[in-house]
Every structure is written in C-alpha cells, then in structure tokens.
Design an enzyme around this catalytic site. Sequence first.
Site, short mmCIF file in Angstrom:
data_model
loop_
_atom_site.label_atom_id
_atom_site.label_comp_id
_atom_site.label_asym_id
_atom_site.label_seq_id
_atom_site.Cartn_x
_atom_site.Cartn_y
_atom_site.Cartn_z
N HIS A 131 -2.27 7.01 3.34
CA HIS A 131 -0.83 7.21 3.48
C HIS A 131 -0.42 8.48 2.73
O HIS A 131 -0.99 8.81 1.68
CB HIS A 131 -0.05 6.04 2.87
CG HIS A 131 -0.17 4.76 3.63
ND1 HIS A 131 -0.67 4.66 4.90
CD2 HIS A 131 0.19 3.48 3.26
CE1 HIS A 131 -0.63 3.40 5.30
NE2 HIS A 131 -0.11 2.66 4.31
N CYS A 136 0.81 -1.22 0.00
CA CYS A 136 0.00 0.00 0.00
C CYS A 136 0.85 1.27 0.00
O CYS A 136 0.44 2.30 -0.57
CB CYS A 136 -0.96 0.01 1.18
SG CYS A 136 -0.18 -0.20 2.79
#
Length: 351
Positions: free
Chosen positions: A258, A133
């Site tokens: 993120h 990710c």
Amino acid sequence: MGRSGRPALAVVGATGAVGTVMLQILSQRADIWGEIRLIASPRSVGRKLAVRGEQVEVVALTEEAFDGIDVALFDVPDEVAERWAPVAVARGAVVVDNSGAFRMDPQVPLVVPEVNSHAVRTRPRGIVANPNCTTLSMIVAVGALHAEFGLRELVVSSYQAVSGAGHEGVRTLREQLSLVAGTELGTGPGDVRRAVGDNTGPFAEPVALNVVPWAGTLREDGWSSEEMKVRDESRKILGLARLPVAVTCVRVPVITTHSLTVHARFEDEVTVDAAREILATAPGVVLYDNPAAGEFPTPADVVGTDPTWVGRVRRALDDPTALELFVCGDNLRKGAALNSAQTAELVVAEA
C-alpha cells in the site's frame, strides 16, 4: 510455557494470504518459540506447511487446538475471530488478532510496537488487536513525527494493493491483466469494463488499467469502512481521541504494498531538515528521498520488505506547520503479519 520451556504459539488462519506470510516471518525472525501449531478450517486439515525449516501439519480449529498454547495469532474473518478468540483466551492463550473484530473495543489495546508498545500490558480481555493494513502502512512514520512535533490534523489518500482483498483480489487482478495485455484497451470509455465483463471479483470496477476510489463497505454519509478504520485506528494508536482525520481510499493495480500521501499538520512550525532527521532514525522507517536522482519509494521496490518507506518529504506550501509525505509499506508484512509477530514477542517479553 510449552514442553521445550519456550512459549507455544498458534497461528490461526495459517493457510490464508497473511498466514502464508506469517510463516515466512516466523522462519526469519529470532526463534523464541517452542511449538508452533498451525490451525485452519476443516478443508485445510492435514496439509503440511513449512515453518522454521520443518513441515508442520495443519490441525482443525477446535477448542482443544488451543490447549497448551501461550499466544495465538489470529488471521481470520471478523466473525470467526469474534467466536474463537474468547475460546483461545479461556484455554489460557493471549490472542493477537488481525481482524477488525476487537480493534475499537476499549478493553482491547490496538498495538504498533514502534509507536505504543506500552499498551500491550493492559489487556483485560486477554486480546491484543492488530491495526488495519492501511493504517499500519503509514502510522510508524506518522507516530515518529507526532512524538516530536505533536500532530494536530491528518489528511491522507491511500493507493491500496489488491492483496488487501486477499487471494481473491490477487486472482482478479492477474486475470484482468491477462485480458487486457497486448491490446489497445484503455483508450475508449467502457472498453476495459466490456473486456473484463463480470470478472471484477471483490472490486466494484475493473482494477486493471484503472484505479477504483473505493475500499470496504458503505458507511454513513458516503464514507467507506476502510476510510473510517484509518481515522478511528490512528486516533486510538496515537492517543488522540479528537484528532481531525480525513481519508480517501483508492484501489490500484498493484499486487502487494500500500502507498499513501500524507498531509500532517502539527502544533508548531516544522522544518524539512528536522523531519528528515526524525524519519531517518525512527525504528521501522526507511527514509528514501532524493527526487533529483529519481529516488522515492514505490510498491515495486518496497514489496517484500519490513519497514515503512518514506519519501517526497516537503513542507506544505501554504502552512509552515504542515508536512507532505509519500509512504509505502508491504500490507502483508508490516501491514499484517509482521506487526502481529512483533506484538506476540512483546506479550512474551512482558510475561
């Protein structure tokens, strides 16, 4: 093909953090699938989950669960993927795996559809891997710039949301926030640690009112596994086996999405105007960059969206061949479930 004449899809790990998002995404994207079979561990068998407006019952992970399946999306721990992905392939499915089990296998393509969609065609093991990710949160933007300018070095720092550590990471942050809310904590050495006690969950230190410069497990020379993933995966996706990459991964008190700072050095001199034009037109990228108006991506705004958001685009002060960027990407959507779904669609389109 499934009984409807359309391909049959299995979602393995349907009850997990990424699996939950996957079911939302499958309900939002073009409906190309026939049956969607939900597979999970025995403790979840019999649960009903909503997908495409219907309640679908979860079945157990067994060999027979893959019968009649054309594509199987795996979102399970590495050891589960290692055992069961070859089983699904043997039963006739193409596996799109979100674990780290196969990412660096030279016989398994590591695919980001906006960057290297061609790679999905060559899959001798019947498996296609989904990147980590953190890598996915930046690689669509970096890949677009590389295609134009030719990347020669990458230096990144990540600011990673706690959902990257699954349901346990989210639970830990929420519990810690409840402990520190309305207090004067965060003003003396060790006060947050004492308030939190042993309730650090999957993190080495308290994450509420804090940042933790660590994600993953210890590797050689002090690097973390998460940092090595970003390095190795970026090289493989971009086809740059010897690309210099330096990474520092940091966990921050954000639930989902993120962020990364990116220092990218290219073959020749670059301009901000050219970079902005590339990013503004790149598939899967949103350029949101007007600091004078307070416009730049943040996790609070990006969460729940599909693109990679890019802002703070600058040319490096001391290197006319380098750009500085700030990028955000929802680590459960493009960072995991969405990329898997896009890749599965590519597999079907290539059939």
